[in-house]
Scaffold this motif. Structure first.
Motif, PDB file in Angstrom:
ATOM      1  N   GLY B  78       0.818  -1.216   0.000  1.00  0.00           N
ATOM      2  CA  GLY B  78       0.000   0.000   0.000  1.00  0.00           C
ATOM      3  C   GLY B  78       0.846   1.256   0.000  1.00  0.00           C
ATOM      4  O   GLY B  78       0.519   2.257  -0.640  1.00  0.00           O
ATOM      5  N   LEU B  79       1.966   1.209   0.709  1.00  0.00           N
ATOM      6  CA  LEU B  79       2.848   2.383   0.799  1.00  0.00           C
ATOM      7  C   LEU B  79       3.379   2.789  -0.573  1.00  0.00           C
ATOM      8  O   LEU B  79       3.402   3.968  -0.914  1.00  0.00           O
ATOM      9  N   ALA B  81       3.329   0.467  -3.838  1.00  0.00           N
ATOM     10  CA  ALA B  81       2.898  -0.104  -5.113  1.00  0.00           C
ATOM     11  C   ALA B  81       1.524   0.382  -5.564  1.00  0.00           C
ATOM     12  O   ALA B  81       1.381   0.892  -6.681  1.00  0.00           O
ATOM     13  N   SER B  82       0.503   0.233  -4.715  1.00  0.00           N
ATOM     14  CA  SER B  82      -0.839   0.613  -5.185  1.00  0.00           C
ATOM     15  C   SER B  82      -0.926   2.124  -5.384  1.00  0.00           C
ATOM     16  O   SER B  82      -1.574   2.599  -6.323  1.00  0.00           O
ATOM     17  N   ALA B  83      -0.245   2.880  -4.510  1.00  0.00           N
ATOM     18  CA  ALA B  83      -0.231   4.339  -4.690  1.00  0.00           C
ATOM     19  C   ALA B  83       0.478   4.705  -5.991  1.00  0.00           C
ATOM     20  O   ALA B  83       0.037   5.578  -6.745  1.00  0.00           O
ATOM     21  N   GLY B  85       0.674   2.855  -8.614  1.00  0.00           N
ATOM     22  CA  GLY B  85      -0.173   2.458  -9.737  1.00  0.00           C
ATOM     23  C   GLY B  85      -1.085   3.595 -10.169  1.00  0.00           C
ATOM     24  O   GLY B  85      -1.306   3.826 -11.361  1.00  0.00           O
ATOM     25  N   VAL B  86      -1.621   4.317  -9.192  1.00  0.00           N
ATOM     26  CA  VAL B  86      -2.512   5.432  -9.510  1.00  0.00           C
ATOM     27  C   VAL B  86      -1.696   6.652  -9.958  1.00  0.00           C
ATOM     28  O   VAL B  86      -1.985   7.278 -10.989  1.00  0.00           O
ATOM     29  N   LEU B  87      -0.656   6.978  -9.187  1.00  0.00           N
ATOM     30  CA  LEU B  87      -0.001   8.276  -9.375  1.00  0.00           C
ATOM     31  C   LEU B  87       1.118   8.283 -10.417  1.00  0.00           C
ATOM     32  O   LEU B  87       1.427   9.337 -10.982  1.00  0.00           O
ATOM     33  N   LYS B 256      -0.952   5.571  10.690  1.00  0.00           N
ATOM     34  CA  LYS B 256      -1.880   5.876   9.579  1.00  0.00           C
ATOM     35  C   LYS B 256      -1.496   7.187   8.894  1.00  0.00           C
ATOM     36  O   LYS B 256      -1.644   7.342   7.688  1.00  0.00           O
ATOM     37  N   TRP B 257      -1.001   8.137   9.682  1.00  0.00           N
ATOM     38  CA  TRP B 257      -0.549   9.408   9.091  1.00  0.00           C
ATOM     39  C   TRP B 257       0.633   9.165   8.151  1.00  0.00           C
ATOM     40  O   TRP B 257       0.709   9.742   7.067  1.00  0.00           O
ATOM     41  N   PHE B 259       1.330   6.422   6.630  1.00  0.00           N
ATOM     42  CA  PHE B 259       0.826   5.710   5.448  1.00  0.00           C
ATOM     43  C   PHE B 259       0.261   6.707   4.441  1.00  0.00           C
ATOM     44  O   PHE B 259       0.542   6.641   3.238  1.00  0.00           O
ATOM     45  N   CYS B 260      -0.534   7.644   4.945  1.00  0.00           N
ATOM     46  CA  CYS B 260      -1.151   8.648   4.063  1.00  0.00           C
ATOM     47  C   CYS B 260      -0.074   9.548   3.425  1.00  0.00           C
ATOM     48  O   CYS B 260      -0.138   9.867   2.237  1.00  0.00           O
ATOM     49  N   LEU B 263       1.693   8.930   0.079  1.00  0.00           N
ATOM     50  CA  LEU B 263       1.023   9.175  -1.205  1.00  0.00           C
ATOM     51  C   LEU B 263       1.783  10.185  -2.062  1.00  0.00           C
ATOM     52  O   LEU B 263       1.632  10.207  -3.284  1.00  0.00           O
TER      53      LEU B 263
END
Lengths: 85, 541
Positions: B78-79, B81-83, B85-87, B256-257, B259-260, B263
């Protein structure tokens, strides 16, 4: 990019913050941790979203630029003497 | 013949193949700078997809992701790869396509040339050049360190009893040492980049991308079977997940901060100089559509197996030399669970991922030095095109030598080094974005933003003990506990604020100059501050 493209990207970025799965120990299909499964889903949806965006929200001025294949002198070459290399 | 020798021979064969590819592609080249640097704008969608993706994925994606999944768990997907993928696709769409347009129109080969022209400021080019070189060195280090680690781990036991190959760790005794593996990888990449230029680099990247993606999946299946030990692949994967450290299957302790805040890291793609050079090779704008759509799916294909393997490695017994060095987890798993033949091929795949980034970075460094620094200062007309290519090569050798020497200093994690490099590049993203979409951006604003970013990045990087403090973050009290945030938030915010305020307080750019990049803009924007008159145009620094 059209407004709906920005909206889809916004939703994806919000969905990326999946705090509700933070401590979930469930294994999807017996081996994928649920938090990882969710983010795999985000990657797949991102691919679909970008397919939709490049299909229906491709910038029109880019294709116009392609028609004009003649290369123009760079702006630095038009500047007054001493203003650029 | 021992297993280690088989693996070594396959690695050597692969490296020789790459040199052959450089020689072969050189036969298709034309003896011009434009062909050497941009392959004469001839790259179509498939080759563009493979070369962009191969350049983006490095030791960070293979060794780094597996090692970090081993220590931090699934949060790593999540940190990063998936971010991404979008950005990453966002950057290619909003920055890459538009930059290609102006590159094609005005003949740019680097982003510095675009920014210098767009803002009519030679000074900005001279500040940006050392900034980009400074930021790319940690990124180069990832590849140099990663190649040495991969070759060392996979050749363990090849030369037992040879004093030159002696290693204090019994598991690595007889291996080709890291310094030699890194040196060989650098030498091979330099050779095919020198011979084939951008065309050779694009072809090598395409071959290497296909190799590391397909071999990555093969590795995944073998490791799953080896660790899980079930009758079927599904049973093995299920078994491997159940054996793994349960803490790594959740993100329980990760802030969580923080993690965000991660992005912002993928925005770095918009300022990678080696990526920009690949974008400029595109045959036409439509060639970008395939890379934009496939990038998130390709990231998934590479990262998911690596994350699984890292997490599963927590459920087995590892030697101390591996468990203390996250970079060595993947090579160890490959060596442990694959046959010598497949292990050799998998190492080639691993090296492919590493070298497909190193080559582009080498080439772009040479290009930037020659065209953004040396020729503007020394005078373009004094040097023939051949001489210019040789000047680029000389500078590449110097930078690679510096990166190589730094790689011998014992940095711990390629992941941490990568994140620091991305933190700096992401800090420069607002400047590129504003140059493409904000007419009111001024050269002073871009310069202030760049200098602010350098200051903030150096300060934070130094505070982290130059990357050796792997847990470094911006921390503050949130209720009764400490919250954390990645330093990228500081670099992006500081650059943006500095750039916007300086632009608004300085004279607007000349209307006729802005119109070259924003044809629809007829009227220049007026200054929002009365003390700066819109009629005072010029803005050159």
């Amino acid at each position: 990019m059209k407004w709906w493209g920005w909206l889809v990207l916004g939703i994806l970025l919000v969905a990326h913050q999946d705090y509700w799965l933070w401590n979930s120990k469930t294994l999807v299909a017996g081996f994928i941790p649920s938090g990882l499964a969710w983010h795999i889903g985000i990657s797949v949806v991102a691919g679909l979203a970008w397919w939709a965006i490049v299909t229906w929200s491709w910038p029109t001025d880019i294709d116009v630029a392609e028609d004009n294949r003649e290369r123009a002198p760079a702006p630095s070459k038009r500047m007054t003497k001493g203003s650029g290399p | 013949m021992s297993d280690a020798i088989v693996r070594l021979l396959i690695i050597v064969g692969y490296l020789l193949t790459l040199i052959g590819l450089g020689l072969f592609s050189a036969r298709f080249g034309r003896a011009t700078n434009r062909d050497y640097l941009l392959a004469s704008h001839s790259i179509g969608p498939v080759l563009l997809l493979l070369s962009i993706f191969g350049t983006t994925m490095t030791a960070f994606a293979m060794l780094g992701s597996t090692g970090e999944a081993f220590t931090r768990g699934i949060v790593i997907y999540g940190l990063m790869a998936s971010a991404s993928g979008v950005l990453h696709s966002f950057c290619i769409f909003l920055i890459g396509v538009r930059l290609w347009k102006w590159g094609r129109r005005y003949g740019y080969t680097t982003q510095i040339q675009f920014l210098r022209d767009r803002l009519a400021s030679p000074a900005l080019g001279f500040v940006l050049f050392p900034t980009l070189v400074l930021l790319i060195i940690p990124y180069l280090l990832i590849g140099v360190i990663g190649s040495g680690v991969a070759i060392e781990t996979m050749t363990a036991g090849a030369f037992p009893g040879w004093s030159i190959f002696h290693n204090d760790s019994p598991q690595l005794d007889g291996a080709v040492p890291r310094w030699l593996g890194s040196l060989a990888a650098c030498g091979v990449v330099l050779t095919y980049v020198f011979m084939g230029g951008m065309r050779g680099t694009a072809w090598a990247n395409a071959l290497q991308t296909l190799l590391f993606m397909s071999l990555g999946i093969v590795t995944f299946v073998m490791v799953a079977r080896g660790i899980g030990g079930g009758d079927s692949i599904w049973a093995s994967m299920s078994q491997a997940s159940q054996q793994a450290n349960p803490d790594l299957l959740t993100r329980g302790t990760f802030s969580k901060w923080e993690f965000c805040s991660y992005l912002l890291i993928p925005l770095s793609l918009g300022m990678f100089p080696h990526l920009v050079q690949h974008w400029l090779t595109a045959r036409n704008a439509r060639a970008f559509k395939l890379p934009i759509v496939c990038h998130p799916i390709f990231i998934l294909i590479v990262w998911v197996p690596c994350v699984f393997m890292g997490v599963w490695a927590s459920g087995i017994s590892l030697p101390n030399s591996v468990s203390n060095d996250p970079n060595a987890v993947l090579p160890f798993l490959v060596q442990q669970y694959a046959t010598p033949l497949v292990a050799g091929l998998l190492t080639a795949g691993l090296l492919a991922a590493i070298m497909s980034s190193l080559d582009s970075q080498f080439l772009c460094l040479g290009t930037m030095f020659t065209h953004d620094l040396f020729l503007p200062l020394a005078g373009r007309s004094r040097f023939s095109e051949t001489a210019q290519v040789w000047i680029a090569r000389a500078f590449i050798v110097v930078v690679v030598a510096v990166a190589y020497v730094l790689s011998l200093q014992g940095f711990r994690s390629v992941f941490v080094l990568g994140v620091w490099s991305f933190t700096g590049f992401a800090g420069l993203f607002p400047i590129m974005f504003a140059a493409l979409y904000w007419r009111r951006l001024t050269a002073a604003g871009a310069l202030a933003g760049t200098l602010t970013m350098i200051g903030a990045w150096l300060f934070l990087f130094a505070r982290s003990d130059w990357g050796n403090n792997r847990k470094f973050a911006i921390e503050w009290m949130w209720g009764d506990h400490v919250e954390r945030m990645n330093p990228v938030v500081i670099t992006v915010l500081a650059t943006t604020l500095s750039m916007v305020f300086t632009s608004l307080f300085t004279r607007p750019p000349a209307a006729d100059h802005v119109a070259m990049f924003f044809p629809q803009s007829i009227q220049p924007e007026k200054s929002v501050f009365p003390m700066v008159s819109a009629s005072q145009e010029g803005n050159q620094l």
